[in-house]
Design a protein around this motif. Structure first.
Motif, mmCIF file in Angstrom:
data_model
loop_
_atom_site.group_PDB
_atom_site.id
_atom_site.type_symbol
_atom_site.label_atom_id
_atom_site.label_comp_id
_atom_site.label_asym_id
_atom_site.label_seq_id
_atom_site.Cartn_x
_atom_site.Cartn_y
_atom_site.Cartn_z
ATOM 1 N N GLY A 227 -7.396 13.500 20.232
ATOM 2 C CA GLY A 227 -8.753 13.366 20.745
ATOM 3 C C GLY A 227 -9.628 12.507 19.860
ATOM 4 O O GLY A 227 -9.283 12.174 18.724
ATOM 5 N N PRO A 228 -10.807 12.123 20.384
ATOM 6 C CA PRO A 228 -11.749 11.336 19.578
ATOM 7 C C PRO A 228 -12.301 12.179 18.441
ATOM 8 O O PRO A 228 -12.476 13.394 18.575
ATOM 9 C CB PRO A 228 -12.845 10.970 20.593
ATOM 10 N N LYS A 229 -12.576 11.538 17.300
ATOM 11 C CA LYS A 229 -13.070 12.242 16.126
ATOM 12 C C LYS A 229 -14.441 11.686 15.733
ATOM 13 O O LYS A 229 -14.724 10.499 15.922
ATOM 14 C CB LYS A 229 -12.089 12.104 14.964
ATOM 15 N N GLU A 246 -23.689 13.788 18.076
ATOM 16 C CA GLU A 246 -22.294 13.505 17.730
ATOM 17 C C GLU A 246 -22.046 12.011 17.815
ATOM 18 O O GLU A 246 -22.341 11.381 18.828
ATOM 19 C CB GLU A 246 -21.340 14.244 18.664
ATOM 20 N N ARG A 247 -21.466 11.432 16.762
ATOM 21 C CA ARG A 247 -21.152 10.009 16.738
ATOM 22 C C ARG A 247 -19.645 9.834 16.494
ATOM 23 O O ARG A 247 -19.123 10.233 15.447
ATOM 24 C CB ARG A 247 -21.937 9.295 15.631
ATOM 25 N N ILE A 248 -18.959 9.258 17.465
ATOM 26 C CA ILE A 248 -17.512 9.039 17.340
ATOM 27 C C ILE A 248 -17.269 7.863 16.403
ATOM 28 O O ILE A 248 -17.856 6.792 16.567
ATOM 29 C CB ILE A 248 -16.889 8.785 18.721
ATOM 30 N N ALA A 252 -8.392 5.298 15.525
ATOM 31 C CA ALA A 252 -7.235 5.534 16.388
ATOM 32 C C ALA A 252 -7.312 6.943 16.944
ATOM 33 O O ALA A 252 -7.638 7.888 16.230
ATOM 34 C CB ALA A 252 -5.933 5.345 15.609
ATOM 35 N N GLN A 253 -6.991 7.075 18.215
ATOM 36 C CA GLN A 253 -7.100 8.351 18.908
ATOM 37 C C GLN A 253 -5.731 8.768 19.439
ATOM 38 O O GLN A 253 -5.149 8.089 20.269
ATOM 39 C CB GLN A 253 -8.098 8.206 20.054
ATOM 40 N N PHE A 254 -5.222 9.879 18.926
ATOM 41 C CA PHE A 254 -3.947 10.409 19.415
ATOM 42 C C PHE A 254 -4.173 11.150 20.732
ATOM 43 O O PHE A 254 -5.113 11.936 20.851
ATOM 44 C CB PHE A 254 -3.344 11.374 18.389
ATOM 45 N N GLU A 255 -3.295 10.906 21.696
ATOM 46 C CA GLU A 255 -3.387 11.598 22.979
ATOM 47 C C GLU A 255 -1.996 11.816 23.559
ATOM 48 O O GLU A 255 -1.085 11.006 23.350
ATOM 49 C CB GLU A 255 -4.224 10.805 23.992
#
Length: 426
Positions: A227-229, A246-248, A252-255
């Motif tokens: 997910g986005p962090k 919240e600021r992403i 890299a985003q694992f899905e």
């Protein structure tokens, strides 16, 4: 009315070693290996762009005792950027930081406060007439902290806005080791306005008279941290009102990407369906890069071809991912089966006859189960206790593991015996 603004982050794990052996693609390994540094630069950039008053780092800035002097120089350079802009930095050491000698020996700008092993509180410099702001913190003195640190914090300063940093396995979060455990109820009754937490890698917030925020880690390292962090941008007014943004920031985003192969009869159709699923996942992603664990499942005549040519299918998936752009294949899993035969007894297919024989007369026999259990027990004995418990937590779990391995085994044998062309036709 003036506002005190800060960015809250935690669990950056600078230079964390790669945690997945599946990252065999050199380009992907380099991306994930460097992501923690790039994300920290993004956090500093966010502080500068938003002109905040402070950056709060709630533990595990490093990943342990392997931290190099190169990492130390990198960190110092970034903190100096904040110092030059007049932005204060407050840091507590978490369980990973406590292992690092550099954490204790690094010379940082005067604008950086690293809390020690005893509770302390620091007052922020503010304009005359503005409400006082006090930042409280305590660091891990050792990697282990089995008892709560909550009662060691100094009491809130009367009349001020009190902000606390704590590294904690809040409420005994499942899947996390117990470190400085405390409860949400404890924090809510503390008299603090905001608790900046760290340790748990998934974001959670509880708002109210006391805001309790676990920002999660800003960059995932494997599929378990999918997910986005993000980080949290906080604004506190003198009347105590507070806003969270919240600021992403993840690079890299694992899905997990599921592909249903049911009914597909041609390899090119399967490749197209994988590409479509990856494209849709990429469109949904909030980060620069998508790192996908692709799971192909369903009843299809291609089942044995997929099993036999799994490496070829992964190569196909990587090619399609490359065409989309900024999409990477972390791993490709398959769980496909041949469509059920309406009446197996009437089937003239020799492979189907062999499959039925294996299933009924071999795998279904007591002698097979006895031998299979001996083999699996021997393999489990070679694993660490925690790994054994995951694979076979009890007798029921062991039986399920043996059954799953047996099914996969004879499907693998049949797949190797079955010759097929690229379109799945024998």
């Amino acid at each position: 009315m003036s506002a005190f603004r800060f960015v809250h982050s935690a669990d950056i794990h600078l230079d964390s070693p790669l945690r997945s052996l599946a990252l065999r693609n050199p380009g992907l390994a380099e991306l994930i290996g460097n992501a923690s540094r790039q994300v920290f630069v993004r956090i500093v950039d966010l502080c500068l762009d938003e002109r905040v008053d402070a950056l709060l780092l709630a533990g595990d800035l490093y990943d342990g005792d392997q931290t190099s002097m190169k990492t130390a120089r990198f960190l110092t350079e970034q903190l100096r950027r904040l110092d030059a802009a007049g932005i204060r930095v407050f840091i507590i050491r978490g369980n990973h930081d406590a292992l690092s000698k550099i954490t204790k020996e690094l010379v940082l700008p005067d604008s950086v406060t690293v809390f020690g092993g005893r509770a302390d509180a620091v007052e922020m410099s503010r304009e005359r007439g503005e409400r006082p702001i006090w930042v409280h913190g305590i660091s891990f003195a050792k990697p282990q902290a089995p008892e709560s640190l909550f009662d060691k914090y100094k009491p809130p300063v009367a009349g001020a806005i009190n902000i606390g940093l704590m590294h904690t396995s809040l409420d005994g979060a499942p899947g996390h080791d117990v470190y400085a455990p405390c409860s949400t109820a404890d924090l809510a009754r503390s008299g603090f306005r905001y608790w900046a937490l760290g340790h748990i890698h998934r974001r959670s917030t509880a708002e109210g008279a006391c805001a309790i925020v676990m920002p999660g880690m800003p960059q995932g390292r494997d599929i378990g941290e999918n997910g986005p962090k993000s980080v949290t941008l906080v604004s506190v007014l003198d009347d105590g009102s507070l806003s969270l943004d919240e600021r992403i920031v993840s690079m890299a985003q694992f899905e997990r990407v599921a592909v249903d192969a049911s009914g597909l009869v041609a390899w090119r159709e399967l490749a197209a369906r994988i590409e479509s699923a990856l494209g849709e996942a990429s469109d949904r992603s909030h980060s620069d890069h998508l790192v996908a664990r692709v799971s192909v499942s369903g009843a299809t005549p291609l089942a044995w071809t997929i099993r036999r040519d799994a490496d070829l299918l992964r190569t196909e998936a990587e090619s399609r991912a490359g065409a989309i752009g900024n999409v990477w294949i972390e791993k490709l899993e398959t769980d496909c089966r041949k469509p059920a035969v309406v009446d197996p007894a009437d089937s003239a297919d020799p492979v189907e006859v062999l499959r039925r024989t294996i299933a009924d007369e071999i795998v279904g026999s007591e002698a097979f189960h006895v031998q299979a259990q001996i083999i699996v027990d021997n393999l489990l004995d070679q694993l660490p206790p925690e790994s054994r418990r995951v694979l076979a937590p009890d007798e029921t779990g062991l039986a399920l593991l043996i059954g799953r391995l047996s099914d996969d085994g004879f499907e693998e044998v049949l797949a190797r015996l079955t010759a097929a062309d690229a379109d799945g036709a024998r």
